[in-house]
Motif scaffolding. Structure first.
Motif, short mmCIF file in Angstrom:
data_model
loop_
_atom_site.label_atom_id
_atom_site.label_comp_id
_atom_site.label_asym_id
_atom_site.label_seq_id
_atom_site.Cartn_x
_atom_site.Cartn_y
_atom_site.Cartn_z
N GLY A 62 0.82 -1.21 0.00
CA GLY A 62 0.00 0.00 0.00
C GLY A 62 0.85 1.25 0.00
N LEU A 63 1.97 1.21 0.71
CA LEU A 63 2.87 2.34 0.78
C LEU A 63 3.49 2.61 -0.60
CD1 LEU A 63 3.67 4.16 3.17
CD2 LEU A 63 5.72 2.74 3.43
N GLU A 64 3.91 1.55 -1.28
CA GLU A 64 4.50 1.70 -2.61
C GLU A 64 3.46 2.22 -3.61
OE1 GLU A 64 6.97 1.42 -6.04
OE2 GLU A 64 7.26 1.82 -3.91
N PHE A 86 13.23 2.01 -5.39
CA PHE A 86 13.12 0.55 -5.34
C PHE A 86 13.09 -0.02 -3.94
CE2 PHE A 86 17.61 1.70 -5.68
CZ PHE A 86 18.16 1.04 -4.60
N ALA A 87 13.31 0.83 -2.92
CA ALA A 87 13.44 0.33 -1.54
C ALA A 87 12.16 -0.31 -1.03
CB ALA A 87 13.88 1.46 -0.61
N LEU A 88 11.01 0.27 -1.35
CA LEU A 88 9.74 -0.28 -0.82
C LEU A 88 9.44 -1.64 -1.43
CD1 LEU A 88 7.54 2.95 -0.78
CD2 LEU A 88 8.76 1.88 1.12
N VAL A 89 9.71 -1.80 -2.73
CA VAL A 89 9.51 -3.10 -3.37
C VAL A 89 10.50 -4.12 -2.83
CG1 VAL A 89 9.58 -4.35 -5.57
CG2 VAL A 89 8.55 -2.07 -5.46
N ARG A 90 11.76 -3.68 -2.66
CA ARG A 90 12.77 -4.58 -2.11
C ARG A 90 12.38 -5.05 -0.71
NH1 ARG A 90 18.54 -1.98 -1.46
NH2 ARG A 90 17.34 -0.81 0.10
N ARG A 91 11.78 -4.14 0.07
CA ARG A 91 11.34 -4.52 1.42
C ARG A 91 10.24 -5.58 1.36
NH1 ARG A 91 12.21 -2.37 6.17
NH2 ARG A 91 13.25 -0.58 5.21
N LEU A 116 3.80 -11.58 -6.71
CA LEU A 116 4.31 -10.24 -6.39
C LEU A 116 5.51 -9.92 -7.28
CD1 LEU A 116 4.56 -7.68 -4.64
CD2 LEU A 116 5.95 -9.03 -3.04
N ALA A 117 6.42 -10.87 -7.41
CA ALA A 117 7.60 -10.63 -8.25
C ALA A 117 7.20 -10.41 -9.71
CB ALA A 117 8.57 -11.81 -8.13
N LYS A 118 6.22 -11.15 -10.21
CA LYS A 118 5.74 -10.96 -11.58
C LYS A 118 5.11 -9.57 -11.74
CE LYS A 118 3.58 -14.30 -13.69
NZ LYS A 118 2.63 -15.40 -13.98
N LYS A 119 4.35 -9.17 -10.75
CA LYS A 119 3.70 -7.86 -10.80
C LYS A 119 4.72 -6.72 -10.86
CE LYS A 119 0.84 -4.84 -7.91
NZ LYS A 119 0.18 -4.71 -6.58
N GLU A 120 5.82 -6.89 -10.15
CA GLU A 120 6.85 -5.86 -10.11
C GLU A 120 7.85 -5.98 -11.26
OE1 GLU A 120 6.68 -3.34 -8.27
OE2 GLU A 120 5.07 -4.01 -6.93
N GLY A 121 7.66 -6.97 -12.13
CA GLY A 121 8.51 -7.10 -13.30
C GLY A 121 9.89 -7.66 -13.01
N ALA A 122 10.04 -8.38 -11.89
CA ALA A 122 11.34 -8.95 -11.54
C ALA A 122 11.47 -10.33 -12.18
CB ALA A 122 11.47 -9.04 -10.02
#
Length: 664
Positions: A62-64, A86-91, A116-122
């Protein structure tokens, strides 16, 4: 301590960057720090819960989301990437990693992390996560499917193929795995077709299909994936590219291979392997849905359907659902395969008109009769009965020709006569069809009634045939009383529709008193059959309560009449208690019907006393719950205590458990 200090420094850096960019205020960053401290405190408990990790990850998500929205709204100019980008996604990833250290066996947690990783494109992270998940859970098909879909989305069909083949090797009895594998190969063919169309390469030629099958051979594919990294090796990619280049080349070999691929030789090989490993109707049904709706070329779909139908005939020649697939296919297309391939997988008569309709029904009818000549299994007879009824009762959707109806009807009659069939399904279908024909004036009503009478004489123990005859007589305005009595005497108690025959003549539009009288006659006739009596008594109780459904006016005479009806009902029930074999279900239904109609406490208590003789626990709990809901909690508690003293230890524990649940 050093690790905590390092995390705090990192945390301050990312938040300071957000403040500098004016995405969050200083007050908001302090609130973020506070919330993170609360979440971190829950994670260091001796027994951490999965929900704690998910709640923490959800907060960071939610924060990201808020950060991105503010960046978009404030139109902050793009700058070189900084820590806050990228810090919030990394967290979020870090939280899931910590969760999986504690809950390695939770497949759902792995799947959420992958999504989650797919959503963020990782992309590379998805590969690593799925590889780790598959090492821990090699028998979970959904993980292979997720991993393969990710590889396909990033244009790596060879890796997807390898993952699915590996999954099939370990989960060969899973229908979904085989279906996804087939779907992937269909997509691979379509991608090649578009590639060759763009390159202007033709598909004409002939050749040996073995070279094409080698493209997806298990020997090559099972070594493609490095399960530690989740990616294809460089050597495999080069070999695959070289194979595609060879197929792109003009010449006899490349042309022959292209023709075989576009004709579906790879998909057919997958079908063969699947059927050999899992010869079940569920697999065929799944494949049938896929190949008939997948956006393939008409030529390819026709070839695949033809191969599929041949496999189905040879593998499950007399399975009812297999036969239904085959005859449905004939009813949704013209006689040629190409037209058949372009038809919808969901049959409906709107797909056929004129000569195509007649030809489709004829071919389907002949196919079914051919199968029926080899077996008289009731399940197969049900399929033919379904076909006959379905295609003679289509007037609401299409004006089906009367001659075509007569053709199906005569075929059904000839089949029954030729095989001297006693199949209830076929006999019932014939009775229904001749009755409808009599109503339309096509045949004489006397002939329809005579047919129904002959069939009940042939199988007097069959409830469904008796019901078909009674329904026919009612439709043709014949008196059914004598035949209904004969049916009750003749039908076998072992028939699943036995009770339906007994209650067939009771309808909702009957006068209330008449319905009660009929029930009482049936109860007298059924003495000695406890199961049937219980069924009839449940209907009798419902009929008794019908008179209670009318609203009560404020008139005193109406209230007096209502009280008299209650007293009369209870009097009849006491009479039933002494005359018939009542069970707990009967009193339970009476109690709940009375309670739904806002019955008085006096009447409900009397029903409870009758009920508790059959089942003291259920009766006591129901009566106590009613008392509690109506403001008599003290009386309910006294009732529970008193009842527990009159039952055994097991009943006491059960009563206590249910009472605690109600009180909670």
């Amino acid at each position: 301590m050093e690790r905590v200090q390092f995390q705090q420094e990192q945390m301050l850096d990312e938040l300071k960057d957000l403040v500098d960019k004016k995405v969050f205020t200083v007050a908001e960053t302090k609130q973020i720090m506070k919330q993170r401290s609360i979440h971190e405190a829950t994670l260091v408990r001796r027994v951490a819960k999965k929900s704690d990790f998910l709640r923490y990850a959800s907060y960071e998500m939610g924060l990201e989301h808020l950060r991105r929205k503010r960046v978009e709204r404030l139109k902050i100019p793009k700058t070189p990437v900084t820590v806050s980008d990228f810090a919030l996604v990394r967290r979020q990833f870090h939280i899931f990693e910590r969760a999986l250290k504690r809950f390695k066996s939770d497949v759902g947690l792995w799947i959420e992390y992958i999504q989650l990783a797919k959503k963020e494109g990782a992309r590379s992270l998805v590969g690593r996560i799925t590889a780790r998940a598959l090492q821990l859970h090699p028998n979970v098909p959904s993980l292979y499917i997720l991993a393969a879909s990710h590889e396909l989305a990033h244009l790596s069909p060879s890796t997807a193929r390898t993952l699915l083949q590996r999954g099939i090797r370990l989960n060969s009895s899973n229908v979904e795995m085989w279906t996804e594998y087939l779907k992937m190969e269909l997509g691979f063919i379509e991608s090649l077709r578009r590639r060759w169309d763009v390159l202007g390469i033709t598909r004409e030629g002939t050749g040996d299909s073995q070279n094409v099958k080698n493209i997806v051979s298990e020997k090559d594919q099972f070594t493609d994936v490095d399960m530690d990294e989740g990616t294809t090796t460089a050597g495999t990619v080069k070999a695959r590219d070289a194979e595609l280049e060879r197929l792109d080349q003009e010449g006899d070999e490349g042309t022959a291979a292209r023709k075989q691929i576009l004709d579906g030789v790879i998909v057919k090989a997958v079908m063969d392997s699947a059927v050999q490993a899992l010869p079940r109707i569920e697999l065929f049904e799944s494949f049938n849905r896929l190949i008939t709706i997948y956006p393939s070329s008409p030529t390819l779909r026709g070839s695949l359907i033809e191969h599929f139908d041949a496999l189905l005939r040879s593998t499950l020649p007399q399975h009812p659902r297999a036969i239904e697939i085959l005859y449905t296919r004939l009813l949704t297309s013209a006689s040629d395969v190409a037209s058949q391939a372009s038809s919808s997988s969901n049959p409906s008569v709107e797909n056929l008109r004129g000569r195509a309709l007649v030809e489709g029904v004829r071919r389907a009818n002949e196919m079914l009769i051919s199968i029926m000549s080899d077996t008289q299994e009731e399940s197969v007879c049900q399929v033919y009965a379904q076909f006959a009824l379905g295609w003679c009762q289509q007037d609401s959707r299409i004006n089906l020709d009367e001659n075509l109806k007569l053709y199906v009807l005569s075929s059904l009659q000839a089949l029954i006569h030729r095989q001297k069939s006693s199949s209830p399904s076929l006999l019932c279908a014939h009775i229904k069809l001749v009755t409808e024909a009599a109503q339309r004036g096509t045949i004489e009503p006397a002939k329809a009634l005579d047919t129904a009478k002959r069939y009940t004489s042939r199988v007097p123990e069959s409830a469904s045939v008796w019901i078909a005859r009674l329904t026919a007589m009612k439709a043709l305005d014949e008196n059914i009383d004598a035949v209904w009595r004969e049916a009750r005497r003749s039908v076998s108690p072992k028939d699943e529709h036995f009770a339906h025959v007994w209650t067939w003549g009771i309808s909702e539009d009957m006068v209330h008193d008449e319905r009660l009288r009929v029930y009482e006659v049936l109860l007298n006739e059924s003495v000695g059959d406890s199961s049937l009596q219980e069924h009839l008594l449940l209907g009798y109780v419902a009929a008794l309560m019908v008179s209670r459904s009318t609203p009560i006016s404020g008139d005193d005479s109406d209230q007096v009449a209502n009280k008299s009806a209650k007293a009369l009902n209870l009097q009849k029930l006491r009479h039933m208690q002494g005359r018939f074999l009542n069970t707990g279900k009967v009193w339970q239904k009476m109690f709940h019907l009375e309670a739904e109609e806002n019955g008085s406490a006096i009447v409900l208590e009397e029903i409870y006393e009758l009920w508790r003789t059959a089942n003291v626990v259920e009766a006591t709990i129901a009566w106590a719950e009613w008392l509690l809901k109506n403001g008599k909690g003290k009386e309910a508690s006294v009732l529970i205590v008193r009842s527990k003293g009159s039952v055994g230890q097991k009943e006491q524990e059960e009563m206590e458990t249910q009472w605690v649940r109600i009180m909670g």
